[in-house]
Design an enzyme around this catalytic site. Structure first.
Site, PDB file in Angstrom:
ATOM      1  N   ASP A  96       0.802  -1.225   0.000  1.00  0.00           N
ATOM      2  CA  ASP A  96       0.000   0.000   0.000  1.00  0.00           C
ATOM      3  C   ASP A  96       0.837   1.278   0.000  1.00  0.00           C
ATOM      4  O   ASP A  96       0.274   2.370   0.172  1.00  0.00           O
ATOM      5  CB  ASP A  96      -0.986   0.000   1.161  1.00  0.00           C
ATOM      6  CG  ASP A  96      -2.222  -0.829   0.846  1.00  0.00           C
ATOM      7  OD1 ASP A  96      -2.543  -0.985  -0.350  1.00  0.00           O
ATOM      8  OD2 ASP A  96      -2.874  -1.311   1.784  1.00  0.00           O
ATOM      9  N   ASP A 153      -6.870  -5.314  -3.674  1.00  0.00           N
ATOM     10  CA  ASP A 153      -6.577  -3.898  -3.412  1.00  0.00           C
ATOM     11  C   ASP A 153      -5.335  -3.406  -4.157  1.00  0.00           C
ATOM     12  O   ASP A 153      -5.220  -2.222  -4.500  1.00  0.00           O
ATOM     13  CB  ASP A 153      -6.358  -3.640  -1.914  1.00  0.00           C
ATOM     14  CG  ASP A 153      -7.279  -4.435  -1.006  1.00  0.00           C
ATOM     15  OD1 ASP A 153      -7.685  -5.544  -1.394  1.00  0.00           O
ATOM     16  OD2 ASP A 153      -7.579  -3.956   0.099  1.00  0.00           O
TER      17      ASP A 153
HETATM   18  N1  GLY Z   1      -6.890  -1.688   1.385  1.00  0.00           N
HETATM   19  C1  GLY Z   1      -7.521  -2.089   2.583  1.00  0.00           C
HETATM   20  C2  GLY Z   1      -8.978  -1.883   2.579  1.00  0.00           C
HETATM   21  O1  GLY Z   1      -9.585  -1.607   1.565  1.00  0.00           O
HETATM   22  O2  GLY Z   1      -9.562  -1.984   3.639  1.00  0.00           O
END
Ligand code: GLY
Length: 374
Positions: A96, A153
């Site tokens: 992320d 994600d």
């Molecule tokens: N990327 C983590 C979520 O969407 O909660």
């Protein structure tokens, strides 16, 4: 321009102005905090290495670009350096870094030409590229024991790799992004357009071990924010590469998402639960999907794109009329009824900073904003 388009621009401008007023107040109240969840109208202060730390400064950068107001630039300015500091301390940074450095370092460089921001973004892109598993052709998502886990994600983080390839004219980052996107096409997106949240691969052989429910209800359910990440991320992959397979995948994920929406266009947290209509909503899935639907529309002819744009507008309108706190100046957060992680019972029925970010992003895109980084 027709009257209705003028009216719509006026409407959007009104919503943006209301959001801006709230953000102006939040700047004072939030100060140096890293907002993540607002459970009772007050944003928390999350650790800066958490995946959400880029969204508050990201919203400020977008507003700076939209309004020209230097106050937002000034408040957002130091965030890329602050997040970068996590690299030289005990941290849990992972895939992320895209969510963290795109709306901070990349947009800062894009809007101001700041060379330090560029350097930080390129370092983050190298870190992300270093998480590529050669045999499985996926980006490792998280840390600790989850060596072979990939998650939907990550599609949103690919923009950092595509950006880096263009920035230094080196195809390696794009090659990794495409390899990961191809793996998502093969193993995550089901024929009906629904998606898995987590696919666990054997990190040595690269073979699929199992599918996991993750933040969704079950391994074969359909987590609504995951659907949003998929439709938006696949549209990004097409935007950068021109590869029509990614666009078709984005459309499939979008059609599934839209077909599952309840009457008010705002999804419940998972589309496949035993009693879906009684489940909490996830307004962050709605705002992320709305922005992604506009990306899909932008890749198609005006006629073909119309349904996606209209769907984005319907979602935005419902969010604003039924789920926003635009008329509550002291409430911190723009959208209510977000769901962070329902299976863990964490952050249910709250405001989420990423829901707020994508809400503002959607309004701004509809008003013509083009300097996007996702
Ligand atoms: N990327 C983590 C979520 O969407 O909660």
């Amino acid at each position: 321009m027709t009257d209705s388009v003028n009216l719509q621009q006026e409407q959007l401008t009104l919503w943006l102005n209301k959001a801006v007023s709230k953000v102006d107040r939040m700047i004072y109240e939030i100060g140096d905090k890293s907002p993540h969840v607002s459970a009772a109208g007050v944003y928390d202060d999350m650790r800066v290495d958490w995946w959400t730390s880029g969204f508050w400064p990201g919203m400020l950068w977008v507003l700076h670009d939209m309004t020209g107001n230097d106050r937002y630039r000034h408040t957002a300015w130091g965030w890329d350096a602050r997040i970068e500091q996590c690299f030289v301390a005990d941290n849990n940074l992972h895939h992320d870094v895209g969510f963290q450095f795109l709306p901070t370092a990349v947009i800062k460089h894009k809007l101001t030409g700041d060379e330090d921001a560029r350097r930080r973004a390129l370092a983050a892109a190298n870190f992300l590229a270093g998480r590529f598993n050669l045999n499985g052709r996926f980006l490792r998502a998280w840390n600790q024991e989850k060596t072979g886990w990939a998650i939907i994600d990550s599609m949103m983080n690919l923009s950092l790799l595509f950006w880096a390839s263009e920035e230094i004219a080196d195809p390696r980052f794009r090659q990794i992004a495409c390899a990961h996107a191809d793996t998502v096409l093969k193993h995550f997106i089901r024929e009906d357009g629904s998606v898995h949240h987590i696919v666990a691969f054997d990190p040595e052989s690269g073979e699929v071990d199992e599918y996991l429910g993750g933040q969704g209800y079950a391994p074969y359910s359909s987590w609504s924010r995951g659907q949003a990440w998929a439709l938006y991320g696949m549209a990004i992959a097409c935007r950068y590469t021109g590869d029509i397979r990614y666009l078709r995948a984005a459309q499939r994920a979008a059609h599934y998402f839209l077909s599952c929406l309840p009457e008010d266009h705002v999804p419940h947290w998972d589309f496949r639960t035993p009693d879906p209509l009684s489940q909490p909503r996830d307004t962050s899935a709605a705002s992320c999907a709305a922005s992604g639907l506009l990306e899909i529309a932008g890749l198609l002819s005006a006629e073909e794109g119309r349904i996606y744009r209209q769907a984005a507008e319907s979602i935005l309108k419902s969010l604003t009329q039924h789920y926003s706190s635009l008329d509550e100046p002291v409430y911190q957060g723009l959208l209510r009824e977000g769901t962070g992680n329902k299976p863990a019972n964490q952050n249910v029925n709250v405001s989420l900073i990423y829901g707020d970010y994508f809400y503002v992003e959607t309004i701004c895109k509809l008003l013509g904003w083009r300097n996007r980084v996702f």
